[in-house]
Design an enzyme around this catalytic site. Structure first.
Site, short mmCIF file in Angstrom:
data_model
loop_
_atom_site.label_atom_id
_atom_site.label_comp_id
_atom_site.label_asym_id
_atom_site.label_seq_id
_atom_site.Cartn_x
_atom_site.Cartn_y
_atom_site.Cartn_z
N THR A 161 -3.60 7.37 -21.14
CA THR A 161 -4.07 5.79 -20.76
C THR A 161 -2.23 5.83 -20.93
OG1 THR A 161 -3.67 5.70 -22.55
CG2 THR A 161 -5.75 5.68 -21.08
N ARG A 207 -1.24 -0.74 -19.30
CA ARG A 207 -2.42 0.11 -18.09
C ARG A 207 -2.28 0.77 -17.25
NH1 ARG A 207 -7.15 -1.45 -20.97
NH2 ARG A 207 -5.87 -2.69 -22.11
N ASP A 218 -6.85 15.46 -23.11
CA ASP A 218 -6.39 13.86 -23.06
C ASP A 218 -6.01 13.72 -24.37
OD1 ASP A 218 -7.28 11.21 -22.73
OD2 ASP A 218 -9.18 11.33 -22.08
N LYS A 233 -1.84 2.50 -24.52
CA LYS A 233 -2.36 2.93 -26.56
C LYS A 233 -1.11 3.04 -26.83
CE LYS A 233 -6.71 4.15 -25.08
NZ LYS A 233 -6.71 4.78 -23.88
N TYR A 270 0.49 -1.23 0.11
CA TYR A 270 -0.01 -0.35 0.08
C TYR A 270 1.13 1.06 0.43
CZ TYR A 270 -4.76 -0.84 0.25
OH TYR A 270 -6.35 -1.18 -0.17
N GLU A 305 -0.44 4.88 -0.47
CA GLU A 305 -1.04 5.84 -0.70
C GLU A 305 -0.40 7.29 -0.06
OE1 GLU A 305 -4.93 5.56 1.15
OE2 GLU A 305 -4.81 3.79 -0.24
N1 DSN Z 1 -11.64 2.36 -24.96
C1 DSN Z 1 -10.72 3.27 -25.70
C2 DSN Z 1 -10.69 3.49 -26.85
O1 DSN Z 1 -10.98 2.41 -27.15
O2 DSN Z 1 -10.24 3.67 -27.66
C3 DSN Z 1 -11.12 4.51 -24.77
O3 DSN Z 1 -11.29 4.62 -23.34
#
Ligand code: DSN
Length: 472
Positions: A270, A279, A241, A273, A64, A66
């Site tokens: 994120t 992730r 974003d 991607k 943990y 935090e």
């Molecule tokens: N789920 C993602 C996507 O496929 O674009 C975005 O959150």
């Protein structure tokens, strides 16, 4: 024969798991086999490196932590501090950001941290000021009601869902749609492109607290310099974003007006991607918002995931290497080759092409819904996802679009020649599929689906996934 380190690591891990629950070990092995065989064109997916994957499977998961580096609510966080600080340092260097917060577990979490930070920074509220003290439990029920009254109905202007915006930018299926009074800017019906004059007009009328840029299905670059000017003209905080295109920013494909970091007050992303990490999520900002952002846990987030922060540090270190810039450029080259291959075969594309990592097909020209096309392609070994197109007559569930992206196939090493072959496979499937009696049903000769599936696998044979990993 002696095994290489990667094979040894994954084999040993599976052996240990198999001794407890063999079905989990089997499922993990099957997932690798499936990913190796399918033509993965989901624009938001990728393949993280073995080092990134391995950094997640260890005892950091048990800790943990935090709070933030050096200021934890738990004892014994010295090693977590090391990896969190490393990940933040790599992120700051990579993106040229003053501050990086690497705890968010996902993109939604990163956006919630950003929204809270902006609200806390912008909204004058005695209750909120009190909420910012570390003892949130000190707030009375009356404080909480006051807080909700004071924060409620804040205005957010973001890209509309059917133009490619994201659910977390103030849409009803997400909590942001409850927290904010949202208005959207769409795209020009003739070109499919963002019309900045219309965005400015909407901003003048609506006077948002937050102007959001960023998308999950818009196949073009966004001029963040112009968006910042619009935000400034109405006193809005400008948030970007960049979840989908973070890899293109990291790889310096998007620079100048198209790099969000110098223009936005706050940037979320994120990490899994086009950035090709584990992730998770991340927030970048200047010093003004840093304190509020660092309160993400426990204000918004559950306990940080130190094992994932360790993997973020590894992946961000990889993204700082020169070969990542080459990778990022190849993602875009491949997307453009795929788009050109489809256009040449008569496929209708939203905006007619792409200048990022994704292509949005309007499959109404094939007489299909997105749902029918998605399933027919899946039957043929081609993994995509359906997506609304602007002013979609089939709505967000059935849709008229198919979104495809190249980050994953580019990681495998496929190039522009293979993109043309991929366009041919997609076009063949869509031409040979006929609509069934509902928007979900379709008819595709299973023999043809099987043939295309084999061709898709053949296309991949020269480009093995995780070539150094042998589980056999
Ligand atoms: N789920 C993602 C996507 O496929 O674009 C975005 O959150």
């Amino acid at each position: 024969m002696s095994l290489n380190a990667e094979s040894t690591a994954f084999r040993s891990a599976l052996e240990v798991i198999r001794a407890v629950e063999p079905r989990v070990a089997d499922a993990i092995g099957a997932e690798l086999a499936d990913q190796r065989e399918s033509l993965k064109l989901i624009a938001s997916e990728n393949y993280a490196s073995p080092a990134t994957l391995l950094a997640m499977g260890n005892w950091f998961s048990d800790k943990y932590a935090e709070g933030t580096v050096g200021r934890r609510f738990y004892a014994g966080c010295q090693n977590v501090d090391t990896v969190e600080a490393l990940a933040a340092e790599h992120a700051k260097e990579l993106f040229g950001a003053a501050h990086a917060y690497v705890q968010p577990h996902s993109g939604i979490d990163a956006n919630l941290v950003a929204f809270w930070a902006i609200l806390a920074d912008r909204v004058e509220s005695p209750a909120l000021k009190k909420a910012q003290v570390r003892q949130v439990n000190d707030l009375t029920e009356a404080d909480w009601f006051a807080l909700r009254r004071e924060l409620g109905n804040q205005r957010m202007l973001g890209m509309s869902l059917d133009a490619g915006g994201h659910l977390t930018h103030g849409f009803r299926p997400n909590i942001s749609g409850k927290m904010f009074d949202q208005r959207s800017y769409g795209t020009d019906p003739a070109t499919g492109l963002i019309d900045y004059d219309r965005v400015a007009e909407a901003a003048r009328e609506f006077k948002p607290l937050i102007l959001v840029a960023g998308y999950s299905a818009y196949p073009r670059k966004v001029n963040f310099r112009i968006m910042r000017e619009i935000a400034d003209s109405v006193g809005a905080t400008f948030m970007v974003d960049m979840a989908h295109f973070a890899g293109l920013v990291a790889g310096k494909v998007f620079t100048g007006d198209f790099d969000p970091v110098p223009h936005a007050h706050i940037v979320t992303t994120t990490t899994h991607k086009s950035l090709r990490g584990p992730r998770g999520g991340m927030v970048l900002c200047g010093p003004e918002l840093a304190d509020q952002v660092d309160r993400g846990c426990p204000m918004v987030l559950g306990g940080p995931l130190p094992h994932v922060m360790a993997a973020k540090a590894v992946a961000l270190a990889e993204a700082r290497r020169p070969d990542f810039a080459d990778y990022a450029q190849r993602i875009v080259d491949n997307a453009q080759a795929l788009a050109e291959g489809l256009v040449r075969r008569g496929t209708k594309l939203v905006t007619g092409g792409t200048d990022n990592h994704l292509v949005l097909l309007d499959v109404s020209g094939y007489g299909l819904t997105g749902r029918q096309a998605e399933q027919a392609l899946l039957d043929s070994g081609i993994v995509t996802n359906r997506n609304a197109v602007p002013q979609d007559p089939n709505g967000a569930w059935y849709t008229s679009g198919i979104r495809i992206g190249t980050p994953a196939l580019t990681t495998r090493g496929l190039g522009v020649a293979e993109m043309d072959a991929t366009a041919e496979l997609i076009h063949t499937v869509l031409t040979q599929t006929t609509p069934g009696e509902s928007k979900a049903k379709y008819v595709l000769d299973p023999a043809l689906a099987d043939k295309i599936s084999k061709q898709a696998t053949e296309l991949l044979t020269g480009f093995p996934l995780y070539p150094a990993v042998n589980l056999a």
